[in-house]
Write an enzyme that holds these catalytic residues in place. Structure first.
Site, PDB file in Angstrom:
ATOM      1  N   LYS A  90       0.862  -1.186   0.000  1.00 52.63           N
ATOM      2  CA  LYS A  90       0.000   0.000   0.000  1.00 52.63           C
ATOM      3  C   LYS A  90       0.890   1.225   0.000  1.00 52.63           C
ATOM      4  O   LYS A  90       1.825   1.336   0.801  1.00 52.63           O
ATOM      5  CB  LYS A  90      -0.866  -0.009   1.279  1.00 52.63           C
ATOM      6  CG  LYS A  90      -1.802   1.171   1.401  1.00 52.63           C
ATOM      7  CD  LYS A  90      -3.143   0.868   0.756  1.00 52.63           C
ATOM      8  CE  LYS A  90      -3.951   2.117   0.461  1.00 52.63           C
ATOM      9  NZ  LYS A  90      -3.620   2.783  -0.807  1.00 52.63           N
ATOM     10  N   GLN A 111       7.312   3.818   3.705  1.00 50.69           N
ATOM     11  CA  GLN A 111       5.907   3.415   3.782  1.00 50.69           C
ATOM     12  C   GLN A 111       5.726   2.137   4.611  1.00 50.69           C
ATOM     13  O   GLN A 111       4.710   1.976   5.287  1.00 50.69           O
ATOM     14  CB  GLN A 111       5.383   3.205   2.353  1.00 50.69           C
ATOM     15  CG  GLN A 111       3.888   3.232   2.230  1.00 50.69           C
ATOM     16  CD  GLN A 111       3.314   4.641   2.164  1.00 50.69           C
ATOM     17  OE1 GLN A 111       3.826   5.487   1.468  1.00 50.69           O
ATOM     18  NE2 GLN A 111       2.246   4.888   2.899  1.00 50.69           N
ATOM     19  N   LYS A 114       5.712   3.320   8.260  1.00 51.04           N
ATOM     20  CA  LYS A 114       4.555   4.187   8.484  1.00 51.04           C
ATOM     21  C   LYS A 114       3.283   3.359   8.577  1.00 51.04           C
ATOM     22  O   LYS A 114       2.481   3.513   9.494  1.00 51.04           O
ATOM     23  CB  LYS A 114       4.451   5.166   7.304  1.00 51.04           C
ATOM     24  CG  LYS A 114       3.304   6.138   7.394  1.00 51.04           C
ATOM     25  CD  LYS A 114       3.130   6.922   6.109  1.00 51.04           C
ATOM     26  CE  LYS A 114       4.417   7.610   5.678  1.00 51.04           C
ATOM     27  NZ  LYS A 114       4.201   8.552   4.576  1.00 51.04           N
ATOM     28  N   LYS A 126       5.287   1.719  -3.186  1.00 48.83           N
ATOM     29  CA  LYS A 126       5.177   3.074  -3.753  1.00 48.83           C
ATOM     30  C   LYS A 126       5.405   2.971  -5.256  1.00 48.83           C
ATOM     31  O   LYS A 126       6.033   2.023  -5.731  1.00 48.83           O
ATOM     32  CB  LYS A 126       6.235   3.987  -3.124  1.00 48.83           C
ATOM     33  CG  LYS A 126       5.945   5.462  -3.240  1.00 48.83           C
ATOM     34  CD  LYS A 126       4.968   5.963  -2.197  1.00 48.83           C
ATOM     35  CE  LYS A 126       4.627   7.413  -2.419  1.00 48.83           C
ATOM     36  NZ  LYS A 126       3.854   7.987  -1.306  1.00 48.83           N
ATOM     37  N   GLY A 165      -2.773   8.249  -4.229  1.00 53.05           N
ATOM     38  CA  GLY A 165      -2.136   9.451  -4.771  1.00 53.05           C
ATOM     39  C   GLY A 165      -0.872   9.824  -4.023  1.00 53.05           C
ATOM     40  O   GLY A 165      -0.528   9.254  -2.989  1.00 53.05           O
ATOM     41  N   ASP A 166      -0.161  10.778  -4.553  1.00 50.27           N
ATOM     42  CA  ASP A 166       0.993  11.424  -3.918  1.00 50.27           C
ATOM     43  C   ASP A 166       1.204  12.698  -4.752  1.00 50.27           C
ATOM     44  O   ASP A 166       0.249  13.169  -5.406  1.00 50.27           O
ATOM     45  CB  ASP A 166       2.231  10.492  -3.933  1.00 50.27           C
ATOM     46  CG  ASP A 166       3.392  11.024  -3.085  1.00 50.27           C
ATOM     47  OD1 ASP A 166       3.333  10.905  -1.855  1.00 50.27           O
ATOM     48  OD2 ASP A 166       4.349  11.596  -3.645  1.00 50.27           O
ATOM     49  N   THR A 210      -4.268  13.545   5.220  1.00 53.03           N
ATOM     50  CA  THR A 210      -2.843  13.689   5.538  1.00 53.03           C
ATOM     51  C   THR A 210      -2.597  15.021   6.243  1.00 53.03           C
ATOM     52  O   THR A 210      -1.919  15.083   7.279  1.00 53.03           O
ATOM     53  CB  THR A 210      -1.980  13.565   4.266  1.00 53.03           C
ATOM     54  OG1 THR A 210      -2.363  12.380   3.579  1.00 53.03           O
ATOM     55  CG2 THR A 210      -0.507  13.506   4.615  1.00 53.03           C
ATOM     56  N   ASN A 241      -2.189  19.092  -1.850  1.00 51.88           N
ATOM     57  CA  ASN A 241      -3.182  18.400  -1.028  1.00 51.88           C
ATOM     58  C   ASN A 241      -2.843  18.444   0.466  1.00 51.88           C
ATOM     59  O   ASN A 241      -3.685  18.827   1.293  1.00 51.88           O
ATOM     60  CB  ASN A 241      -3.305  16.953  -1.519  1.00 51.88           C
ATOM     61  CG  ASN A 241      -4.184  16.129  -0.612  1.00 51.88           C
ATOM     62  OD1 ASN A 241      -3.698  15.434   0.283  1.00 51.88           O
ATOM     63  ND2 ASN A 241      -5.487  16.222  -0.775  1.00 51.88           N
ATOM     64  N   SER A 377      -6.787   5.831   3.981  1.00 55.46           N
ATOM     65  CA  SER A 377      -6.894   4.934   2.816  1.00 55.46           C
ATOM     66  C   SER A 377      -7.299   3.540   3.269  1.00 55.46           C
ATOM     67  O   SER A 377      -8.104   2.866   2.621  1.00 55.46           O
ATOM     68  CB  SER A 377      -5.551   4.847   2.078  1.00 55.46           C
ATOM     69  OG  SER A 377      -5.404   5.918   1.186  1.00 55.46           O
TER      70      SER A 377
END
Ligand code: NDP
Length: 445
Positions: A90, A111, A114, A126, A165-166, A210, A241, A377
């Site tokens: 993820k 990630q 996290k 990612k 997204g990123d 976020t 964002n 998410s």
């Protein structure tokens, strides 16, 4: 660095030449694991740490598409499926010209920890592309996304790998990606992507998550010091964002955001950023930050220097990696900043982090402070799996509780391993133990 970890790090350098951001991310984690290795030799004996530094799978692919002038363009696509011990891979997709394997690997590596810290069943990954959406028409962005997914679809799925997204990938891009996935597979598989629009399987609060989550984390840091946001001057970098929704929540909680930025410069606004105007310029018009200052009497635009030269009590970097170097960190400290919380991934260089430590600035690393995005998410995946949708208030409440839990877990773990008050040590160790224990249980795979 502990001798056994130094060996692992040397191997990472040797096996991944030229990937400086990945090296930096690995170094930062390994550097804090010394006390864990002393206490738990099983992690080195079973090569868990070495395995954690090698992605399970790395995919690199060609993304051909036709621009509005009829020219064929070729970009490069990436998906690094780093670790799935805790759940499906993820992590987001980044579309930015700077993207190459080293950036995707650094982001994927971060990630893992996290996602483990959130306590939710998600592994780490990612992806992205060196495609630059800036200045591209709607049609060009759509054709690029469709071509990207035409290759990626065979590697992902709700039980396998769930992108989101990123930088450069928001609801619009997720829409085009989801549309193409649905078309190719003939399946309405909502759980394959997160960050979807509300009317087609998205979750309320995901857009805000976020930014809101980072500010909830800061609220807990402040509470821990018997303080609050009331009247605090805050600088937030970026105006995408994460930045926009961080600004929104700071204002709701009584702070004042006095500056923000984009890659062309920054604006200062001592009356506080006017969020409606910022959203109009950045979200609706997709314009430059200078246009905000042109329409706001109290604001000034500058393309000289850095947003981190603006005096503040709290800094929330929310643009990109390594945006705060040693000099800027010194400047922040001199100007009175006492809290730094990373909305972006790895925005402070190691030298900057050292400056914060020396000055006793409370510093929250991205893998803790910005985990609210991926946590929400995971909530979106839960809603998709049960074909349900939750209301805004209860979802935001869950996000707030998750951030509070991460905050406390960081401090408790830091205490337990002899680094009281260090959010980064706490985050690295707590995330590491969670994922490593799962890896041990699953055997050598
Ligand atoms: P967006 O694309 O929405 O916004 C990025 C912002 O940062 C823009 O204002 C952009 O300016 C600026 N920016 C990007 N690259 C640079 C650069 N090289 N130099 C200066 N400014 C730059 O991205 P997000 O807000 O989603 O992401 C921001 C950060 O937060 C990233 O580090 C991302 O990895 C991290 N993050 C995002 C999550 C999410 O849910 N979206 C979750 C967790 C972390 P310009 O428009 O001029 O390029």
């Amino acid at each position: 660095m502990h001798e056994k970890l130094r060996d692992v790090y040397d191997e990472v350098l040797q096996r991944n030449p030229g990937e400086s951001e990945f090296h930096q991310a690995v170094h930062e984690v390994l550097d804090s694991l010394g006390p864990v290795v002393d206490k738990h030799p099983e992690y080195t004996d079973s090569a868990v740490i070495r395995r954690l530094c090698e992605p399970e799978r790395q995919i690199i692919f060609r993304v051909p598409w036709v621009d509005d002038a009829g020219e064929v363009q070729i970009n490069r696509g990436f998906r690094v499926e780093f670790n799935s011990a805790l759940g499906p891979f993820k992590g987001g997709l980044r579309f930015h010209p700077s993207v190459y394997l080293g950036i995707v690997k650094f982001l994927g590596y971060e990630q893992i920890f996290k996602n483990a810290l959130t306590g939710l069943p998600i592994g780490g990954g990612k992806g992205g592309s060196d495609f630059d959406p800036k200045g591209r028409s709607e049609g060009e962005v759509m054709r690029f996304c469709q071509s990207f997914m035409t290759e990626l679809y065979r590697h992902i799925g709700e039980y396998t790998d769930v992108p989101a997204g990123d930088i450069g990938v928001g609801e619009r891009e997720v829409g085009y990606l989801f549309g193409q996935y649905k078309r190719i597979t003939n399946r309405y598989e909502s759980g394959v992507l997160t960050g979807k629009g509300i009317s087609w399987g998205g979750s309320l609060v995901r857009t805000e998550a976020t930014g809101y989550g980072t500010v909830f984390f800061v609220e807990k840091m402040l509470e821990h010091r018997d303080d609050s946001f009331d009247g605090k001057r805050v600088v937030v970098s970026g105006s995408g964002n994460v930045a926009i929704y961080a600004i929104e929540k700071v204002h709701e909680l009584g702070g004042v955001v006095v500056a923000c930025s984009d890659s062309s410069g920054f604006v200062t606004d001592q009356e506080g950023i006017d969020l409606d105007l910022l959203k109009e310029v950045k979200e609706v018009q997709r314009g430059r930050i200078e246009e905000y200052a042109e329409q706001r009497g109290s604001a000034e635009f500058s393309d000289n220097g850095s947003v981190w030269e603006v005096a503040c009590d709290i800094a929330i970097p929310a643009a990109t990696q390594n945006e705060i170097d040693e000099d800027l960190a010194v400047r922040l400290v001199k100007n009175g900043c006492t809290i730094v919380a990373e909305g972006a991934n790895m925005p402070a260089t190691p030298e900057a982090v050292q400056v914060f430590a020396d000055a006793e600035v409370a510093y929250a690393p991205g893998k803790a402070a910005n985990a609210g995005g991926v946590a929400t998410s995971a909530l979106e995946m839960q809603q998709n799996a049960s074909r349900d949708s939750w209301d805004f208030g209860s979802t935001e409440e869950r996000l707030s509780r998750i951030m509070s839990g991460i905050h406390d877990r960081c401090l408790e773990t830091a205490d337990a391993y002899g680094a009281p008050g260090s959010y980064s040590t706490g985050a690295n160790i707590a995330g590491f133990i969670k994922v490593s224990d799962a890896m041990l249980a699953l055997g050598v795979i």
